[in-house]
Scaffold this motif. Structure first.
Motif, PDB file in Angstrom:
ATOM      1  N   UNK A   1       2.764 -12.711   1.555  1.00 58.35           N
ATOM      2  CA  UNK A   1       2.949 -11.272   1.813  1.00 58.35           C
ATOM      3  C   UNK A   1       2.908 -10.963   3.300  1.00 58.35           C
ATOM      4  N   UNK A   2       2.048 -11.668   4.022  1.00 57.34           N
ATOM      5  CA  UNK A   2       1.855 -11.347   5.433  1.00 57.34           C
ATOM      6  C   UNK A   2       2.888 -11.994   6.332  1.00 57.34           C
ATOM      7  N   UNK A   3       3.517 -13.037   5.854  1.00 56.02           N
ATOM      8  CA  UNK A   3       4.504 -13.752   6.656  1.00 56.02           C
ATOM      9  C   UNK A   3       5.930 -13.396   6.246  1.00 56.02           C
TER      10      UNK A   3
ATOM     11  N   UNK B   1       0.802  -1.222   0.000  1.00 58.64           N
ATOM     12  CA  UNK B   1       0.000   0.000   0.000  1.00 58.64           C
ATOM     13  C   UNK B   1       0.834   1.272   0.000  1.00 58.64           C
ATOM     14  N   UNK B   2       2.133   1.121  -0.225  1.00 61.13           N
ATOM     15  CA  UNK B   2       2.963   2.323  -0.205  1.00 61.13           C
ATOM     16  C   UNK B   2       2.783   3.095  -1.513  1.00 61.13           C
TER      17      UNK B   2
ATOM     18  N   UNK C   1       4.089  -4.416  -8.456  1.00 62.75           N
ATOM     19  CA  UNK C   1       3.332  -5.475  -9.136  1.00 62.75           C
ATOM     20  C   UNK C   1       3.793  -6.864  -8.716  1.00 62.75           C
ATOM     21  N   UNK C   2       5.097  -7.002  -8.515  1.00 54.30           N
ATOM     22  CA  UNK C   2       5.617  -8.309  -8.095  1.00 54.30           C
ATOM     23  C   UNK C   2       5.051  -8.691  -6.731  1.00 54.30           C
ATOM     24  N   UNK C   3       5.015  -7.725  -5.831  1.00 55.00           N
ATOM     25  CA  UNK C   3       4.528  -8.021  -4.481  1.00 55.00           C
ATOM     26  C   UNK C   3       3.018  -8.224  -4.496  1.00 55.00           C
ATOM     27  N   UNK C   4       2.339  -7.374  -5.240  1.00 53.62           N
ATOM     28  CA  UNK C   4       0.882  -7.429  -5.255  1.00 53.62           C
ATOM     29  C   UNK C   4       0.364  -8.765  -5.770  1.00 53.62           C
ATOM     30  N   UNK C   5       1.083  -9.338  -6.724  1.00 44.62           N
ATOM     31  CA  UNK C   5       0.590 -10.570  -7.341  1.00 44.62           C
ATOM     32  C   UNK C   5       1.190 -11.831  -6.721  1.00 44.62           C
ATOM     33  N   UNK C   6       1.853 -11.680  -5.592  1.00 48.15           N
ATOM     34  CA  UNK C   6       2.475 -12.852  -4.981  1.00 48.15           C
ATOM     35  C   UNK C   6       1.447 -13.939  -4.724  1.00 48.15           C
TER      36      UNK C   6
END
Lengths: 787, 306
Positions: free
Chosen positions: B108-110, B84-85, B97-102
């Motif tokens: 992402x949360x761990x 969300x940055x 995009x790389x993080x968003x589509x993990x």
């Protein structure tokens, strides 16, 4: 307008609070005094003789209570599927009972070789590593077509041809060859589904405990504990009787059909017997992938024929199902494929043949839809091909061949009484905008991203009355505060049946929704019922609840007469009505008596009238009361990468009456997501050389995420079914049938290719776009692995 | 087949020095999110007696982003922190995009950003975007630290430049040029055997001149085709000075195909793979250039994500 207090309302299901706060107790949350932990050793090879097992080191490990192998098991074979106990003898004769609790020979990678009970789970785990097994590897057969060849490795010694089950369509009719010869157009489609995984969040687990009175108590998340108990006594431990077992299904962490088969329960019982302690057997997610269960992959060819006016003349289906190493549900799911899938439209000439084949691959099982999604993927594409040949709108083609009340139904040999499939198609098409979006078979699409639309229709069941043991009973008692205890045996595995039955009970009794508490899951408490599957619970169990509820309502009315007399009103019981906890009568305006007063006085009557308000109700279903659905999908295909995105989805479901529209829509939404996974992303991959499951985690087996879910609308077509509780039909499975064929037909509309195996992943679509589908590369034929 | 976890020692180090000192014991490993490590232990692929958590070490939780300064990511920063940055989204779109589509999203949360890089798994998405953004990693032994560019970080197999007694404490992304954009895309393939291709991912960064016509700087990275992400340096240098358009991107994409060593798999997989490399290379370059032109908010075209 109906004057229902609860039916048709969007009520919050009462069991949800415990689920979201973590208060609900699942099997893994249960600890019994003295309980020890069990684990199972799974074979690391796909096919092997077990030469020797040395358990001495494992047994010597401190904390280990027992190590069991095949020689410790009852010398009796059983099938994991419990459905045999719900089938009449005539339907059961062909099903093989083919496995031991711990195997005598390794038949798939993951087959159960030994079991350990130890004081704690890490000790049990270490003990598994200390068991020395000498395997003599045998050549594995990993492909059903290879398994059918002469000289192929034999999976079961008493089944030399590897054919586990074979039958013709039970309702073969007409003269198919003649119809094909006379037809104006003939089309064919062949394809195979992948082994979709259930992926219930709670992996397989069971606790077995022999109590001091020698009774066996089992805690396990079964979808049908009465049936499972019966199966366990009849087929696995014949020295036990029905009454010797108390089966408790705690909160169930998802089912989707997987819990219709016995899992680790027999192993837990075996261990508990040997170590005289309660034993819990646990499995990991990876073990679930490698060994537990999945959808059966059915290799199918379907030929269809029609006149040029669009009358469907004949259907001819051939199925080769890959059962895996043991039969489990694959014979019954494949049979249901023939019955339900082919029975969706009116057709006088039907022929089908089914061969279920053993291979050295993991065991397959029943899965939500139970053969229908597998079949619809092929049939609905064959129908589209046929419509194209006669140049007809595929929706129009289906509309011209709809069954009407009075036509023979499909799943069981009864007459179709109620269908709203036409309305489903009409309303769904209107909402979707089919007329504008369907541009004809030769519509030219251009550009990199091409959109297309497709549709599919289905019929599914609300139970299998007339075929399965479709009866259910329940008990009700009213407490002094006017609350109700309802003792009934649906299995709440997330689908919301507890909520829906609460609504039926509240409506039928006239008591308050908030004051109805359901006791379920314990076979000592609940009455016989074959469990939650085949979308049956709402209709069959719901009717039993309705029958009991009406009795409670009438008892309240009879007792209420005297309370109206206190208001100087002389009434008959039939003048009185109970609704949402309040007793009123049109003949006594202004008088409102609370049910708690009647309920309290019924119990606290020291005179002659004392009796708790109570009733039991039973229902026997004699038909499968089909529900129907039409679905419309719009996709966008990236012609350069092959990637398919679903951009819009509309379904319309013939529900009879939605007891709780919120729950019905949730079923449709959930099954669409599962259906998109089935169609596009979920790929169960078995290594064609070793038989190892490669997609054995959620990292490599891709479930759809929210990013994959399109805008969707699920419309409910409501016209009450006379036989349904307040007119309701089932809805649990139907939503999973249409997505794959509707998406497949939409892909064809967009780019003119059809992929013959699920999932329709980007690489397959791209290859087909470049080369056509005739010379598919990499054709291993194993489990959905050809293009 | 995966097992139930065996008990192990779990140390929460208070400082970098303590953490790396603990590593000198055999059977010890650093632990952050555990997303890669725990499944590997459960599968019996690796075995450790002691895991040393870095998540309580002071000073490793810094995360900051500014278009003129760059992005700083401490070793404890979770992937979800980036999602969300606003500046990562706008100016480091490939990373976003790389993080968003993990997949699966729980990672992402761990998982931590640094852990995702240090796992050195060749099909991971975040490292590919980090190559495009020319990330610099800070390696520290608790007393002194050194910087290693991501190009030199991976040393073949699953090896990294992290030496004995060292750990990665921070990642820095340099600020992009004023008129620059980046993009990441990936595409999955059905896997057929253990060593089969199951994904291609790609990322690019494109900076334009003041007229927003010619390319002044570019990176192009392809993942899943070797031990670590592959920079297509020939294409990058060829792009500089060219007009940002189809012609330049198409020829860069051809260079990407040529730069990738063939796999040993079936010919048809090779064909699909080459097609995807070509298309993804061209798409990420075009998308990055389009963002450079428009300073486009990637959130608005999330629907274009694969």
């Amino acid at each position: 307008m109906n004057d229902f207090a609860y039916v048709g309302k969007r009520m919050t299901k009462p069991d949800i609070y415990g689920k979201v706060t973590g208060e609900a107790k699942y099997t893994d949350d249960i600890t019994l005094p003295g309980m020890v932990e069990g684990r199972i050793l799974c074979a690391p090879v796909a096919h092997a003789k077990i030469v020797s097992i040395d358990t001495s080191e494992a047994e010597a490990l401190p904390g280990v209570l027992c190590v069991l192998t095949h020689k410790d098991c009852p010398d009796i074979r059983f099938s994991r599927s419990t459905m045999a106990e719900a089938l009449p003898e005539f339907a059961f004769t062909g099903e093989r009972q083919d496995q031991f609790i711990l195997t005598d020979k390794v038949r798939y990678m993951g087959d159960w070789v030994a079991a350990v009970a130890a004081e704690d789970i890490t000790t049990a785990e270490r003990a598994l590593e200390l068991i020395r097994v000498e395997y003599e590897p045998l050549p594995p057969v990993l492909d059903p077509f290879t398994a059918l060849e002469q000289g192929a490795p034999v999976v079961h010694e008493d089944c030399a041809d590897n054919i586990a089950f074979e039958m013709d369509h039970p309702f073969n009719c007409g003269d198919v060859e003649k119809a094909f010869a006379e037809a104006d157009a003939v089309a064919e489609f062949s394809g195979v589904n992948s082994r979709q995984k259930h992926l219930h969040m709670e992996t397989d687990v069971a606790i077995a405990s022999f109590e001091s009175d020698k009774r066996l108590v089992i805690y396990s998340p079964s979808q049908g504990p009465h049936l499972a108990k019966k199966h366990l006594t009849k087929r696995v431990f014949p020295d036990l009787d029905d009454g010797d077992i108390r089966w408790i299904s705690p909160a169930i962490g998802g089912g989707f059909g997987a819990r219709l088969a016995l899992g680790v329960e027999p192993a837990a019982v075996l261990l508990a017997r040997h170590c005289n302690r309660p034993v819990r057997v646990t499995t990991t997610r990876e073990e679930d992938f490698q060994g537990y269960s999945s959808r059966t992959d059915m290799h199918q060819t379907i030929r269809v024929a029609a006149t040029k006016e669009g009358k469907l003349l004949a259907i001819d289906q051939k199925i080769v199902s890959d059962s895996g190493a043991y039969l489990s549900h694959s014979a019954t799911t494949s049979t249901v494929n023939m019955q339900k899938t082919l029975g969706v439209l009116k057709c006088d000439n039907i022929k089908g043949h089914l061969t279920v084949v053993y291979t050295n691959t993991p065991v397959t099982s029943g899965f939500r839809g139970y053969g229908n999604p597998e079949g619809a993927f092929v049939l609905q594409q064959a129908l589209d091909r046929l419509a194209e040949k006669i140049g007809m709108d595929p929706m129009e083609f289906r509309l011209r061949n709809l069954k009407e009340p009075g036509d023979p139904s499909c799943f069981v040999p009864v007459t179709l009484e109620h269908t709203k499939l036409k309305e489903c198609i009409d309303v769904g098409a209107e909402k979707f905008g089919w007329k504008d979006k369907w541009q004809g078979w030769d519509a030219a699409k251009e550009g990199r991203y091409r959109r297309g639309v497709g549709m599919s229709v289905l019929t599914h069941a609300s139970g299998a009355g007339g075929f399965l043991l479709e009866h259910s009973s329940c008990v009700m008692k009213v407490l002094t505060d006017g609350s109700l205890n309802l003792i009934v045996s649906p299995c709440e595995m997330g689908q919301g049946i507890i909520g829906a039955l609460t609504q039926v009970a509240a409506e039928a009794t006239g008591l308050r929704y908030e004051q109805i508490r359901i006791s379920t899951g314990d076979t000592d408490v609940t009455m016989f019922d074959i469990g939650s599957h085949a979308s049956r619970s709402m209709l069959v169990i719901g009717n039993a609840v309705h029958a009991a509820g009406v009795k409670i309502h009438d008892q309240i009315c009879e007792r209420a007469v005297k309370y109206f007399e206190e208001h100087q009103v002389k009434l008959e019981a039939s003048d009185i009505k109970v609704r949402a906890g309040e007793i009123t009568s049109d003949k006594a305006p202004g008088v409102v008596i609370d049910v708690s007063k009647v309920a309290y006085d019924a119990i606290y009557d020291f005179g002659e009238g004392g009796s708790q308000l109570n009733a039991s109700g039973s229902y026997l279903s004699t038909s499968h009361h089909p529900n129907h659905q039409a679905a419309f999908a719009e996709v966008e295909v990236d012609t350069e990468t092959g990637q398919v995105t679903v951009v819009n989805y509309v379904s319309a479901h013939d529900i009879g009456r939605a007891i709780n529209p919120l729950l019905v829509e949730a079923q449709m939404e959930g099954s669409l997501v599962q259906g998109i996974g089935f169609a596009l992303t979920e790929d169960f991959v078995i290594d064609p050389e070793t038989g190892k499951v490669l997609s054995d985690s959620l990292l490599t087996y891709r479930l759809p995420s929210t990013m994959d879910v399109p805008p969707m609308e699920h419309l409910l077509i409501e016209e009450p079914l006379e036989a349904g509780p307040f007119g309701a039909k089932g809805c649990g499975e139907a939503g999973l049938v249409n997505p794959a064929p509707a998406i497949a037909n939409a892909i064809y509309d967009a780019v003119g290719i059809r992929v013959h195996s699920l999932p329709m992943s980007a690489d397959k679509v791209l290859w087909a776009l470049k080369h056509g589908t005739e010379e598919a590369p990499g054709q291993s034929r194993v489990s959905g692995q050809f293009l | 087949m995966a097992r139930v976890l065996q008990p192990f020692e779990f140390i929460e180090a208070a400082g970098v020095k303590e953490a790396v000192a603990a590593l000198s014991q055999p059977g010890t490993r650093l632990f952050a999110g555990g997303c890669d490590l725990v499944p590997a232990i459960r599968r019996g692929q690796v075995r450790y007696d002691t895991l040393v958590s870095i998540m309580k070490i002071e000073g490793l939780s810094e995360f900051s982003s500014h278009p003129k300064v760059g992005v700083k990511i401490g070793a404890q920063v979770l992937l979800s922190r980036l999602v969300n940055d606003i500046w990562v989204g706008k100016r480091w779109a490939a990373l976003h995009e790389a993080v968003e589509q993990l997949y699966p999203p729980h990672i992402r949360n761990m998982g931590t950003v640094v852990g995702n890089l240090c796992a050195a798994v060749n099909y991971y998405d975040v490292p590919v975007s980090m190559f495009a953004h020319r990330a610099v990693l800070t390696l520290s032994d608790g007393t002194t630290s050194r910087e290693v560019g991501i190009d030199d970080f991976y040393t073949g197999g699953r090896g990294t430049a992290v030496g004995a007694g060292e750990m990665v404490t921070q990642i820095d992304l340099p600020p992009p040029a004023a008129d620059a954009g980046s993009a990441f895309k990936k595409i999955y393939k059905a896997r057929r055997r253990a060593d089969d291709l199951h994904k291609i991912n790609a990322a690019a960064y494109v900076a334009l001149d003041e007229a927003k016509e010619k390319i002044t700087d570019a990176t192009l990275v392809i993942g899943c085709v070797g031990d670590s992400p592959l920079r297509i340096t020939a294409a990058e240098s060829a792009l500089v000075g060219q007009v940002a358009g189809d012609e330049a991107f198409n020829s860069a994409a051809e260079m990407a195909v040529a730069a990738v060593q063939p796999m040993t798999d079936a010919g048809w997989v090779e064909e699909i793979r080459s097609d995807w490399i070509r298309i993804l290379a061209r798409d990420v370059l075009a998308q990055a250039a389009s963002r450079a032109l428009s300073r486009h908010d990637p959130a608005e075209d999330a629907h274009l994500a694969y």
